[in-house]
Design a protein around this motif. Structure first.
Motif, PDB file in Angstrom:
ATOM      1  N   SER A  67      42.519  24.554  27.392  1.00 18.04           N
ATOM      2  CA  SER A  67      42.468  23.194  26.855  1.00 18.04           C
ATOM      3  C   SER A  67      42.137  22.216  27.986  1.00 18.04           C
ATOM      4  CB  SER A  67      43.821  22.836  26.238  1.00 18.04           C
ATOM      5  OG  SER A  67      43.826  21.501  25.833  1.00 18.04           O
ATOM      6  N   HIS A  68      41.350  21.206  27.687  1.00 18.97           N
ATOM      7  CA  HIS A  68      40.865  20.282  28.718  1.00 18.97           C
ATOM      8  C   HIS A  68      41.994  19.539  29.430  1.00 18.97           C
ATOM      9  CE1 HIS A  68      36.423  20.244  27.778  1.00 18.97           C
ATOM     10  NE2 HIS A  68      36.936  21.077  26.890  1.00 18.97           N
ATOM     11  N   TRP A  69      42.860  18.882  28.679  1.00 17.07           N
ATOM     12  CA  TRP A  69      43.928  18.100  29.306  1.00 17.07           C
ATOM     13  C   TRP A  69      44.887  19.000  30.070  1.00 17.07           C
ATOM     14  CZ3 TRP A  69      43.147  13.374  30.311  1.00 17.07           C
ATOM     15  CH2 TRP A  69      42.498  12.534  29.426  1.00 17.07           C
ATOM     16  N   ASN A  70      45.191  20.154  29.520  1.00 20.76           N
ATOM     17  CA  ASN A  70      46.094  21.081  30.197  1.00 20.76           C
ATOM     18  C   ASN A  70      45.475  21.586  31.492  1.00 20.76           C
ATOM     19  OD1 ASN A  70      46.539  21.302  27.118  1.00 20.76           O
ATOM     20  ND2 ASN A  70      48.461  21.952  28.019  1.00 20.76           N
ATOM     21  N   TRP A  71      44.173  21.855  31.482  1.00 18.45           N
ATOM     22  CA  TRP A  71      43.484  22.321  32.678  1.00 18.45           C
ATOM     23  C   TRP A  71      43.518  21.256  33.771  1.00 18.45           C
ATOM     24  CZ3 TRP A  71      39.276  21.184  35.742  1.00 18.45           C
ATOM     25  CH2 TRP A  71      38.803  22.214  36.554  1.00 18.45           C
ATOM     26  N   LEU A  92      45.380  21.549  37.422  1.00 20.29           N
ATOM     27  CA  LEU A  92      44.670  21.311  38.673  1.00 20.29           C
ATOM     28  C   LEU A  92      45.365  20.214  39.488  1.00 20.29           C
ATOM     29  CD1 LEU A  92      42.187  22.079  40.348  1.00 20.29           C
ATOM     30  CD2 LEU A  92      40.971  20.231  39.195  1.00 20.29           C
ATOM     31  N   GLY A  93      45.792  19.149  38.821  1.00 21.64           N
ATOM     32  CA  GLY A  93      46.527  18.096  39.516  1.00 21.64           C
ATOM     33  C   GLY A  93      47.849  18.593  40.072  1.00 21.64           C
ATOM     34  N   SER A  94      48.527  19.437  39.314  1.00 21.30           N
ATOM     35  CA  SER A  94      49.792  20.009  39.782  1.00 21.30           C
ATOM     36  C   SER A  94      49.569  20.904  40.995  1.00 21.30           C
ATOM     37  CB  SER A  94      50.467  20.816  38.673  1.00 21.30           C
ATOM     38  OG  SER A  94      50.817  19.972  37.610  1.00 21.30           O
ATOM     39  N   LEU A  95      48.474  21.634  41.001  1.00 18.04           N
ATOM     40  CA  LEU A  95      48.153  22.477  42.152  1.00 18.04           C
ATOM     41  C   LEU A  95      47.918  21.621  43.398  1.00 18.04           C
ATOM     42  CD1 LEU A  95      47.590  25.314  43.243  1.00 18.04           C
ATOM     43  CD2 LEU A  95      45.200  24.950  42.629  1.00 18.04           C
ATOM     44  N   CYS A  96      47.249  20.487  43.235  1.00 20.14           N
ATOM     45  CA  CYS A  96      47.050  19.574  44.373  1.00 20.14           C
ATOM     46  C   CYS A  96      48.390  19.049  44.884  1.00 20.14           C
ATOM     47  CB  CYS A  96      46.143  18.417  43.974  1.00 20.14           C
ATOM     48  SG  CYS A  96      44.444  18.921  43.646  1.00 20.14           S
ATOM     49  N   VAL A  97      49.298  18.724  43.976  1.00 18.91           N
ATOM     50  CA  VAL A  97      50.631  18.271  44.385  1.00 18.91           C
ATOM     51  C   VAL A  97      51.368  19.388  45.109  1.00 18.91           C
ATOM     52  CG1 VAL A  97      52.878  17.501  43.513  1.00 18.91           C
ATOM     53  CG2 VAL A  97      50.792  16.508  42.591  1.00 18.91           C
ATOM     54  N   VAL A 118      54.643  20.344  31.970  1.00 19.47           N
ATOM     55  CA  VAL A 118      53.946  19.472  31.020  1.00 19.47           C
ATOM     56  C   VAL A 118      52.604  20.091  30.624  1.00 19.47           C
ATOM     57  CG1 VAL A 118      52.816  17.217  30.792  1.00 19.47           C
ATOM     58  CG2 VAL A 118      55.111  17.357  31.730  1.00 19.47           C
ATOM     59  N   SER A 119      51.948  20.775  31.572  1.00 18.38           N
ATOM     60  CA  SER A 119      50.655  21.387  31.243  1.00 18.38           C
ATOM     61  C   SER A 119      50.804  22.552  30.270  1.00 18.38           C
ATOM     62  CB  SER A 119      49.946  21.852  32.513  1.00 18.38           C
ATOM     63  OG  SER A 119      50.555  23.003  33.039  1.00 18.38           O
ATOM     64  N   MET A 120      52.021  23.042  30.073  1.00 17.65           N
ATOM     65  CA  MET A 120      52.248  24.118  29.101  1.00 17.65           C
ATOM     66  C   MET A 120      52.500  23.573  27.698  1.00 17.65           C
ATOM     67  SD  MET A 120      51.855  27.089  30.363  1.00 17.65           S
ATOM     68  CE  MET A 120      50.505  26.472  31.343  1.00 17.65           C
ATOM     69  N   MET A 121      52.592  22.253  27.567  1.00 24.15           N
ATOM     70  CA  MET A 121      52.741  21.655  26.241  1.00 24.15           C
ATOM     71  C   MET A 121      51.392  21.692  25.527  1.00 24.15           C
ATOM     72  SD  MET A 121      55.092  18.393  27.302  1.00 24.15           S
ATOM     73  CE  MET A 121      54.784  17.573  25.779  1.00 24.15           C
ATOM     74  N   GLU A 122      51.437  21.655  24.208  1.00 22.76           N
ATOM     75  CA  GLU A 122      50.185  21.651  23.449  1.00 22.76           C
ATOM     76  C   GLU A 122      49.658  20.221  23.383  1.00 22.76           C
ATOM     77  OE1 GLU A 122      48.369  23.346  19.288  1.00 22.76           O
ATOM     78  OE2 GLU A 122      50.464  23.683  19.780  1.00 22.76           O
ATOM     79  N   LEU A 123      48.576  19.982  24.092  1.00 18.96           N
ATOM     80  CA  LEU A 123      47.958  18.663  24.146  1.00 18.96           C
ATOM     81  C   LEU A 123      46.655  18.688  23.358  1.00 18.96           C
ATOM     82  CD1 LEU A 123      48.518  17.947  27.943  1.00 18.96           C
ATOM     83  CD2 LEU A 123      49.858  17.098  26.034  1.00 18.96           C
ATOM     84  N   PRO A 124      46.297  17.578  22.722  1.00 16.13           N
ATOM     85  CA  PRO A 124      45.066  17.569  21.926  1.00 16.13           C
ATOM     86  C   PRO A 124      43.831  17.582  22.840  1.00 16.13           C
ATOM     87  CG  PRO A 124      45.999  15.382  22.002  1.00 16.13           C
ATOM     88  CD  PRO A 124      46.989  16.288  22.681  1.00 16.13           C
ATOM     89  N   ASP A 125      42.757  18.167  22.339  1.00 17.04           N
ATOM     90  CA  ASP A 125      41.502  18.142  23.091  1.00 17.04           C
ATOM     91  C   ASP A 125      40.902  16.744  23.007  1.00 17.04           C
ATOM     92  OD1 ASP A 125      41.483  20.745  23.986  1.00 17.04           O
ATOM     93  OD2 ASP A 125      40.483  21.493  22.182  1.00 17.04           O
ATOM     94  N   PRO A 179      34.680  16.059  24.455  1.00 16.75           N
ATOM     95  CA  PRO A 179      35.264  16.832  25.562  1.00 16.75           C
ATOM     96  C   PRO A 179      34.647  16.441  26.905  1.00 16.75           C
ATOM     97  CG  PRO A 179      33.875  18.221  24.176  1.00 16.75           C
ATOM     98  CD  PRO A 179      33.945  16.889  23.527  1.00 16.75           C
ATOM     99  N   PHE A 180      35.404  16.654  27.974  1.00 15.91           N
ATOM    100  CA  PHE A 180      34.901  16.377  29.316  1.00 15.91           C
ATOM    101  C   PHE A 180      33.820  17.391  29.650  1.00 15.91           C
ATOM    102  CE2 PHE A 180      39.462  15.106  29.562  1.00 15.91           C
ATOM    103  CZ  PHE A 180      39.242  13.742  29.616  1.00 15.91           C
ATOM    104  N   ALA A 181      32.632  16.923  29.978  1.00 16.30           N
ATOM    105  CA  ALA A 181      31.500  17.818  30.192  1.00 16.30           C
ATOM    106  C   ALA A 181      31.741  18.750  31.386  1.00 16.30           C
ATOM    107  CB  ALA A 181      30.225  17.010  30.398  1.00 16.30           C
ATOM    108  N   LEU A 182      32.253  18.215  32.495  1.00 22.56           N
ATOM    109  CA  LEU A 182      32.452  19.041  33.686  1.00 22.56           C
ATOM    110  C   LEU A 182      33.517  20.109  33.450  1.00 22.56           C
ATOM    111  CD1 LEU A 182      31.904  19.631  36.661  1.00 22.56           C
ATOM    112  CD2 LEU A 182      33.656  17.961  37.242  1.00 22.56           C
ATOM    113  N   VAL A 183      34.633  19.722  32.835  1.00 25.19           N
ATOM    114  CA  VAL A 183      35.693  20.688  32.547  1.00 25.19           C
ATOM    115  C   VAL A 183      35.188  21.737  31.565  1.00 25.19           C
ATOM    116  CG1 VAL A 183      38.007  20.975  31.593  1.00 25.19           C
ATOM    117  CG2 VAL A 183      37.505  19.018  33.051  1.00 25.19           C
ATOM    118  N   ASP A 184      34.400  21.326  30.595  1.00 23.80           N
ATOM    119  CA  ASP A 184      33.847  22.255  29.618  1.00 23.80           C
ATOM    120  C   ASP A 184      32.944  23.287  30.299  1.00 23.80           C
ATOM    121  OD1 ASP A 184      33.963  22.972  26.958  1.00 23.80           O
ATOM    122  OD2 ASP A 184      32.112  21.914  26.450  1.00 23.80           O
TER     123      ASP A 184
END
Length: 135
Positions: free
Chosen positions: A16-20, A24-29, A51-58, A62-67
């Motif tokens: 999922s885009h938001w979860n991804w 990635l942000g959590s990994l940077c932290v 929070v990234s394990m929660m079900e977030l809407p797409d 969609p974000f082209a780069l993440v896609d």
């Protein structure tokens, strides 16, 4: 059985885009927490990962780069495991261990060395793509 269910949930959330983006942000932290050896930032990483394990809407659209990155990842995982793919997988695992080690020992020169290595690899592949250098 339970581990397979957990792995399926993590994989579904990872796609999922938001979860991804949150992962990635959590990994940077986490990398900053390793660098600073901060318990607070480590807890912040764990919260972000939870929070990234929660079900977030797409997102719509969609974000082209993440896609593109997710599609590349799916294609890479579905490709056969030949010697090139094994070498790339070993390089990725070694790079992750190297980056975590450099962050733990606060080695900026080590991180810059890895960036330089990746820049050289990108130049070799760019030259091959343009027909300048045939490997």
């Amino acid at each position: 059985m339970a581990i397979k269910n957990i792995a399926d949930i993590v994989w579904k959330r990872h796609q999922s885009h938001w979860n991804w983006i949150l992962m990635l942000g959590s990994l940077c932290v986490l990398l900053i927490a390793l660098w600073m050896k901060s318990i607070f930032l480590t807890l912040f990483f764990l919260a972000g990962f939870a929070v990234s394990m929660m079900e977030l809407p797409d997102p719509q659209p969609p974000f082209a780069l993440v896609d593109r990155l997710l599609e590349y990842e799916r294609n890479w995982l579905e490709s056969p495991w030949d010697w090139k793919k094994r070498l790339k997988a070993f390089g990725m695992i070694a790079s992750v261990v190297y980056v975590f080690s450099c962050c733990w020992w606060e080695s900026l020169m080590g991180l810059l060395l890895l960036v330089g290595l990746y820049a050289n690899i990108a130049c070799v592949y760019g030259n091959k793509r343009m027909g300048i250098d045939d490997l």
